[in-house]
Design a protein around this motif. Sequence first.
Motif, PDB file in Angstrom:
ATOM      1  N   PHE A 109      31.077  44.681  34.210  1.00 54.55           N
ATOM      2  CA  PHE A 109      29.891  43.841  34.322  1.00 54.55           C
ATOM      3  C   PHE A 109      29.513  43.222  32.981  1.00 54.55           C
ATOM      4  O   PHE A 109      28.974  42.110  32.939  1.00 54.55           O
ATOM      5  CB  PHE A 109      28.733  44.648  34.910  1.00 54.55           C
ATOM      6  CG  PHE A 109      28.969  45.064  36.328  1.00 54.55           C
ATOM      7  CD1 PHE A 109      28.944  44.132  37.343  1.00 54.55           C
ATOM      8  CD2 PHE A 109      29.261  46.383  36.646  1.00 54.55           C
ATOM      9  CE1 PHE A 109      29.177  44.499  38.662  1.00 54.55           C
ATOM     10  CE2 PHE A 109      29.500  46.755  37.952  1.00 54.55           C
ATOM     11  CZ  PHE A 109      29.465  45.818  38.957  1.00 54.55           C
ATOM     12  N   THR A 176      24.168  39.278  36.571  1.00 53.32           N
ATOM     13  CA  THR A 176      24.974  40.490  36.423  1.00 53.32           C
ATOM     14  C   THR A 176      24.375  41.639  37.212  1.00 53.32           C
ATOM     15  O   THR A 176      25.090  42.378  37.902  1.00 53.32           O
ATOM     16  CB  THR A 176      25.082  40.881  34.934  1.00 53.32           C
ATOM     17  OG1 THR A 176      25.679  39.802  34.203  1.00 53.32           O
ATOM     18  CG2 THR A 176      25.935  42.132  34.760  1.00 53.32           C
ATOM     19  N   SER A 178      22.447  41.412  39.855  1.00 55.40           N
ATOM     20  CA  SER A 178      22.619  41.139  41.282  1.00 55.40           C
ATOM     21  C   SER A 178      24.044  41.434  41.725  1.00 55.40           C
ATOM     22  O   SER A 178      24.267  42.013  42.801  1.00 55.40           O
ATOM     23  CB  SER A 178      22.267  39.676  41.575  1.00 55.40           C
ATOM     24  OG  SER A 178      20.901  39.424  41.309  1.00 55.40           O
ATOM     25  N   PHE A 179      25.000  41.044  40.901  1.00 52.24           N
ATOM     26  CA  PHE A 179      26.403  41.310  41.200  1.00 52.24           C
ATOM     27  C   PHE A 179      26.660  42.815  41.235  1.00 52.24           C
ATOM     28  O   PHE A 179      27.304  43.335  42.146  1.00 52.24           O
ATOM     29  CB  PHE A 179      27.274  40.629  40.148  1.00 52.24           C
ATOM     30  CG  PHE A 179      28.743  40.662  40.435  1.00 52.24           C
ATOM     31  CD1 PHE A 179      29.233  40.704  41.736  1.00 52.24           C
ATOM     32  CD2 PHE A 179      29.656  40.640  39.385  1.00 52.24           C
ATOM     33  CE1 PHE A 179      30.595  40.727  41.989  1.00 52.24           C
ATOM     34  CE2 PHE A 179      31.016  40.664  39.631  1.00 52.24           C
ATOM     35  CZ  PHE A 179      31.486  40.714  40.936  1.00 52.24           C
ATOM     36  N   ARG A 180      26.121  43.524  40.244  1.00 56.16           N
ATOM     37  CA  ARG A 180      26.283  44.976  40.197  1.00 56.16           C
ATOM     38  C   ARG A 180      25.650  45.628  41.422  1.00 56.16           C
ATOM     39  O   ARG A 180      26.245  46.515  42.052  1.00 56.16           O
ATOM     40  CB  ARG A 180      25.650  45.542  38.925  1.00 56.16           C
ATOM     41  CG  ARG A 180      25.888  47.043  38.712  1.00 56.16           C
ATOM     42  CD  ARG A 180      24.903  47.596  37.685  1.00 56.16           C
ATOM     43  NE  ARG A 180      25.009  46.935  36.405  1.00 56.16           N
ATOM     44  CZ  ARG A 180      25.800  47.354  35.409  1.00 56.16           C
ATOM     45  NH1 ARG A 180      26.559  48.432  35.589  1.00 56.16           N
ATOM     46  NH2 ARG A 180      25.827  46.699  34.260  1.00 56.16           N
ATOM     47  N   ARG A 216      33.898  37.419  42.235  1.00 58.40           N
ATOM     48  CA  ARG A 216      32.819  37.075  41.319  1.00 58.40           C
ATOM     49  C   ARG A 216      31.998  35.904  41.862  1.00 58.40           C
ATOM     50  O   ARG A 216      32.565  34.989  42.463  1.00 58.40           O
ATOM     51  CB  ARG A 216      33.394  36.684  39.968  1.00 58.40           C
ATOM     52  CG  ARG A 216      33.854  37.860  39.111  1.00 58.40           C
ATOM     53  CD  ARG A 216      34.215  37.358  37.746  1.00 58.40           C
ATOM     54  NE  ARG A 216      34.412  38.435  36.785  1.00 58.40           N
ATOM     55  CZ  ARG A 216      34.436  38.251  35.473  1.00 58.40           C
ATOM     56  NH1 ARG A 216      34.293  37.033  34.978  1.00 58.40           N
ATOM     57  NH2 ARG A 216      34.620  39.270  34.668  1.00 58.40           N
ATOM     58  N   PRO A 217      30.698  35.927  41.648  1.00 57.98           N
ATOM     59  CA  PRO A 217      29.897  34.756  42.020  1.00 57.98           C
ATOM     60  C   PRO A 217      30.377  33.529  41.271  1.00 57.98           C
ATOM     61  O   PRO A 217      30.733  33.596  40.090  1.00 57.98           O
ATOM     62  CB  PRO A 217      28.474  35.156  41.589  1.00 57.98           C
ATOM     63  CG  PRO A 217      28.491  36.653  41.549  1.00 57.98           C
ATOM     64  CD  PRO A 217      29.866  37.025  41.117  1.00 57.98           C
TER      65      PRO A 217
END
Length: 283
Positions: A109, A176, A178-180, A216-217
């Motif tokens: 991340f 990051t 939100s992705f996590r 990945r976004p």
Amino acid sequence: MCAKTPKPPSQQPLIDEERRQFEIEQERLAEQERLRQAEAERQRELEEQRVAEQRRIEEERLELERRRQEEAALQQARIEEAARQRELAIAAGTEAVNTGFKQFDDGYFDAFRKDYLEYYNPRIDEQAAEAREDTEFELARRGGLDSSAATKAYGRLNRRVADERGRIGREAVSATDSFRNAINQLRTDLVGQVVASEGQGDFVALTNDAVGTVSRPSFQPLGDLFAGMVGPEAPAPAGGGAPQSQRFFTDGLTATPASEAARLVEQQKRAATPAAAAAGQIF
């Protein structure tokens, strides 16, 4: 001669009768004793039978209790073993999920956040450089490269660049996180399936499938960050005066013909005072 004395009656019959009665009595007493002893023996045997029956009942009760306890112990052992097997299966499934998601660690991340910044910050720099060139051109066209308006223009441009960099920094952290969170939720959902199924399933394959869906976004276009700050002069608003978007560097300047602007840019940049030149440094 003297007369004979009569013999007294014989007592023998009485004696014999008494003996006979005695013997009868003795036999009666003996018979009573025999009957008493027989009854006592019968009572003893009955008592022994009663005690034996009680002992048998108690032994049967104890045996049943022993068997019940053994069965309960076996049942408990089976329950505990089943629970242990479930725990092992759940632990194995959870380990499979965690191992599959192990790649999504802090380094992963951190790299995403760095890529986010490295994608957007250079684009901010590019747009800022273009905006600076446009500002210089416009200031040169109006003969104000070394003016206070130039200092204000470059100052505002620098502040906008700093603001945009700060915004991108905050967005990088938010994106990051939100992705996590999305990946952690995917992992949590799989662990929930492990628990719900008591570990029954091929969670290595399921985890690989889930990890395969992770992407990945995508980074969206940045847009025009400095629109309205610099550029060709817009039509004057009603009532006269420079367009509002241009006033931060045009106030008090006299327009120079566009044909002269290109020639004057380099000349005025070289002639700019140190203070004005410093103000024009964006980074």
